[in-house]
Design a protein around this motif. Structure first.
Motif, PDB file in Angstrom:
ATOM      1  N   ILE A  98       0.856  -1.179   0.000  1.00 42.97           N
ATOM      2  CA  ILE A  98       0.000   0.000   0.000  1.00 42.97           C
ATOM      3  C   ILE A  98       0.894   1.231   0.000  1.00 42.97           C
ATOM      4  O   ILE A  98       2.004   1.205   0.555  1.00 42.97           O
ATOM      5  N   PRO A  99       0.452   2.290  -0.618  1.00 41.30           N
ATOM      6  CA  PRO A  99       1.286   3.491  -0.660  1.00 41.30           C
ATOM      7  C   PRO A  99       1.406   4.112   0.732  1.00 41.30           C
ATOM      8  O   PRO A  99       0.530   3.966   1.577  1.00 41.30           O
ATOM      9  N   ASN A 100       2.524   4.798   0.954  1.00 42.20           N
ATOM     10  CA  ASN A 100       2.741   5.464   2.230  1.00 42.20           C
ATOM     11  C   ASN A 100       1.749   6.606   2.410  1.00 42.20           C
ATOM     12  O   ASN A 100       1.424   7.323   1.463  1.00 42.20           O
ATOM     13  N   LEU A 101       1.275   6.753   3.642  1.00 41.84           N
ATOM     14  CA  LEU A 101       0.357   7.838   3.947  1.00 41.84           C
ATOM     15  C   LEU A 101       1.134   9.079   4.355  1.00 41.84           C
ATOM     16  O   LEU A 101       2.138   8.991   5.060  1.00 41.84           O
ATOM     17  N   SER A 102       0.667  10.211   3.914  1.00 44.78           N
ATOM     18  CA  SER A 102       1.270  11.467   4.361  1.00 44.78           C
ATOM     19  C   SER A 102       0.729  11.800   5.743  1.00 44.78           C
ATOM     20  O   SER A 102      -0.174  11.135   6.260  1.00 44.78           O
ATOM     21  N   ASP A 103       1.300  12.811   6.376  1.00 40.54           N
ATOM     22  CA  ASP A 103       0.800  13.223   7.688  1.00 40.54           C
ATOM     23  C   ASP A 103      -0.663  13.634   7.610  1.00 40.54           C
ATOM     24  O   ASP A 103      -1.441  13.351   8.515  1.00 40.54           O
ATOM     25  N   ALA A 108      -6.227  12.287   8.959  1.00 45.04           N
ATOM     26  CA  ALA A 108      -7.603  12.045   8.532  1.00 45.04           C
ATOM     27  C   ALA A 108      -8.035  10.608   8.847  1.00 45.04           C
ATOM     28  O   ALA A 108      -9.180  10.373   9.226  1.00 45.04           O
ATOM     29  N   SER A 109      -7.104   9.674   8.717  1.00 48.09           N
ATOM     30  CA  SER A 109      -7.420   8.269   8.965  1.00 48.09           C
ATOM     31  C   SER A 109      -7.725   8.001  10.431  1.00 48.09           C
ATOM     32  O   SER A 109      -8.616   7.229  10.750  1.00 48.09           O
ATOM     33  N   PHE A 110      -6.966   8.636  11.314  1.00 51.25           N
ATOM     34  CA  PHE A 110      -7.149   8.402  12.745  1.00 51.25           C
ATOM     35  C   PHE A 110      -7.949   9.501  13.436  1.00 51.25           C
ATOM     36  O   PHE A 110      -8.078   9.490  14.655  1.00 51.25           O
ATOM     37  N   PHE A 111      -8.474  10.433  12.687  1.00 54.47           N
ATOM     38  CA  PHE A 111      -9.277  11.530  13.216  1.00 54.47           C
ATOM     39  C   PHE A 111      -8.512  12.333  14.269  1.00 54.47           C
ATOM     40  O   PHE A 111      -9.026  12.599  15.357  1.00 54.47           O
ATOM     41  N   VAL A 112      -7.263  12.681  13.968  1.00 55.71           N
ATOM     42  CA  VAL A 112      -6.460  13.502  14.880  1.00 55.71           C
ATOM     43  C   VAL A 112      -6.013  14.746  14.133  1.00 55.71           C
ATOM     44  O   VAL A 112      -5.936  14.769  12.916  1.00 55.71           O
ATOM     45  N   THR A 113      -5.695  15.773  14.901  1.00 56.59           N
ATOM     46  CA  THR A 113      -5.176  16.987  14.282  1.00 56.59           C
ATOM     47  C   THR A 113      -3.707  16.786  13.949  1.00 56.59           C
ATOM     48  O   THR A 113      -3.057  15.879  14.467  1.00 56.59           O
ATOM     49  N   LEU A 114      -3.164  17.655  13.103  1.00 56.02           N
ATOM     50  CA  LEU A 114      -1.745  17.552  12.755  1.00 56.02           C
ATOM     51  C   LEU A 114      -0.861  17.803  13.974  1.00 56.02           C
ATOM     52  O   LEU A 114       0.201  17.199  14.119  1.00 56.02           O
ATOM     53  N   GLU A 115      -1.304  18.682  14.872  1.00 53.89           N
ATOM     54  CA  GLU A 115      -0.557  18.948  16.110  1.00 53.89           C
ATOM     55  C   GLU A 115      -0.497  17.696  16.980  1.00 53.89           C
ATOM     56  O   GLU A 115       0.567  17.337  17.505  1.00 53.89           O
ATOM     57  N   ASP A 116      -1.631  17.007  17.118  1.00 54.88           N
ATOM     58  CA  ASP A 116      -1.661  15.779  17.913  1.00 54.88           C
ATOM     59  C   ASP A 116      -0.856  14.658  17.244  1.00 54.88           C
ATOM     60  O   ASP A 116      -0.214  13.863  17.926  1.00 54.88           O
ATOM     61  N   ASP A 135     -12.172   3.752  18.337  1.00 52.54           N
ATOM     62  CA  ASP A 135     -11.432   4.890  17.819  1.00 52.54           C
ATOM     63  C   ASP A 135     -10.540   5.465  18.910  1.00 52.54           C
ATOM     64  O   ASP A 135     -10.752   5.248  20.099  1.00 52.54           O
ATOM     65  N   LEU A 136      -9.549   6.241  18.499  1.00 50.96           N
ATOM     66  CA  LEU A 136      -8.662   6.901  19.446  1.00 50.96           C
ATOM     67  C   LEU A 136      -9.424   8.038  20.103  1.00 50.96           C
ATOM     68  O   LEU A 136      -9.890   8.952  19.436  1.00 50.96           O
ATOM     69  N   GLY A 137      -9.588   7.954  21.420  1.00 49.15           N
ATOM     70  CA  GLY A 137     -10.394   8.943  22.137  1.00 49.15           C
ATOM     71  C   GLY A 137      -9.576  10.124  22.624  1.00 49.15           C
ATOM     72  O   GLY A 137      -9.912  11.261  22.363  1.00 49.15           O
ATOM     73  N   TRP A 138      -8.495   9.856  23.372  1.00 47.05           N
ATOM     74  CA  TRP A 138      -7.638  10.929  23.847  1.00 47.05           C
ATOM     75  C   TRP A 138      -6.269  10.389  24.168  1.00 47.05           C
ATOM     76  O   TRP A 138      -6.053   9.191  24.270  1.00 47.05           O
ATOM     77  N   ILE A 139      -5.329  11.336  24.322  1.00 47.97           N
ATOM     78  CA  ILE A 139      -3.939  11.003  24.615  1.00 47.97           C
ATOM     79  C   ILE A 139      -3.603  11.558  25.984  1.00 47.97           C
ATOM     80  O   ILE A 139      -3.951  12.685  26.313  1.00 47.97           O
ATOM     81  N   GLU A 140      -2.869  10.759  26.764  1.00 44.71           N
ATOM     82  CA  GLU A 140      -2.430  11.189  28.083  1.00 44.71           C
ATOM     83  C   GLU A 140      -0.906  11.103  28.107  1.00 44.71           C
ATOM     84  O   GLU A 140      -0.331  10.116  27.687  1.00 44.71           O
ATOM     85  N   ASP A 141      -0.243  12.150  28.600  1.00 44.91           N
ATOM     86  CA  ASP A 141       1.208  12.163  28.698  1.00 44.91           C
ATOM     87  C   ASP A 141       1.590  11.885  30.147  1.00 44.91           C
ATOM     88  O   ASP A 141       1.459  12.750  31.008  1.00 44.91           O
ATOM     89  N   VAL A 151      -8.076  16.043  24.033  1.00 42.81           N
ATOM     90  CA  VAL A 151      -9.204  15.526  23.261  1.00 42.81           C
ATOM     91  C   VAL A 151      -8.810  15.492  21.793  1.00 42.81           C
ATOM     92  O   VAL A 151      -8.299  16.452  21.251  1.00 42.81           O
ATOM     93  N   LEU A 152      -9.082  14.370  21.146  1.00 43.73           N
ATOM     94  CA  LEU A 152      -8.711  14.228  19.747  1.00 43.73           C
ATOM     95  C   LEU A 152      -9.888  14.360  18.795  1.00 43.73           C
ATOM     96  O   LEU A 152      -9.731  14.790  17.690  1.00 43.73           O
ATOM     97  N   LYS A 153     -11.062  13.976  19.236  1.00 41.55           N
ATOM     98  CA  LYS A 153     -12.218  14.043  18.354  1.00 41.55           C
ATOM     99  C   LYS A 153     -13.046  15.274  18.691  1.00 41.55           C
ATOM    100  O   LYS A 153     -13.355  15.511  19.838  1.00 41.55           O
ATOM    101  N   PRO A 154     -13.414  16.029  17.684  1.00 39.93           N
ATOM    102  CA  PRO A 154     -14.208  17.227  17.966  1.00 39.93           C
ATOM    103  C   PRO A 154     -15.594  16.914  18.513  1.00 39.93           C
ATOM    104  O   PRO A 154     -16.149  17.687  19.269  1.00 39.93           O
TER     105      PRO A 154
END
Length: 161
Positions: A98-103, A108-116, A135-141, A151-154
């Motif tokens: 499969i072709p490589n995905l760009s950022d 768009a595939s994982f429903f995250v912003t470019l910053e996330d 789906d990916l709900g949120w990220i915790e550091d 929050v990743l999903k609007p």
């Protein structure tokens, strides 16, 4: 490229160790059951080697040869099955590259912003939480003293804490 490894629970490890121990015990019992009578009789009566060979050693050889024959038949069956599946699947083009995905495509595939997505690329340790749909709900550091929940999903009800 990093590989995600998860620690196996103690119960499957214990069951695996127990089954391995039982298999080795059974193997040693079967070998001992055939070899020990021959060795004992050889020690007691060393002059009658031919008679001992026929009475004690030949059953051991027959038992071991039946194990080898069973193993060879099972191995041959598995090999034939694998070759059959290889020939059958060679007609299908299931494993095309499969072709490589760009950022942008990844976000768009994982429903995250470019910053996330940038955070996902550059942090070594993160805790990812999934929604009930998978789906990916949120990220915790976890490296922060008071972790921010991002929050990743609007459309999610979670907000930046």
């Amino acid at each position: 490229m990093s590989i995600i490894r998860t620690e196996q629970h103690w119960l499957p490890k214990s069951i695996d160790a127990l089954l391995t121990l039982l298999a080795w015990t059974g193997f040693l019992y079967l070998i001992g059951n055939g070899a020990v009578p021959f060795i004992k009789q050889l020690i007691v009566n060393p002059d009658n080697v031919q008679g001992l060979f026929n009475s004690a050693f030949m059953p051991l050889i027959q038992q071991l040869s039946s194990y080898l024959l069973d193993g060879a038949l099972l191995g041959g069956t598995l090999l034939l099955w694998a070759k059959y599946n290889q020939l059958r699947a060679s007609r299908l083009l299931r494993r095309e590259r499969i072709p490589n995905l760009s950022d942008k495509g990844l976000s768009a595939s994982f429903f995250v912003t470019l910053e996330d997505l940038n955070i996902l690329h550059h942090r070594q340790v993160l805790i990812l939480h999934n929604t009930e749909q998978g789906d990916l709900g949120w990220i915790e550091d976890p490296m922060m003293l008071r972790p921010k929940v991002r929050v990743l999903k609007p459309d999610s009800k979670l907000r930046l804490v």
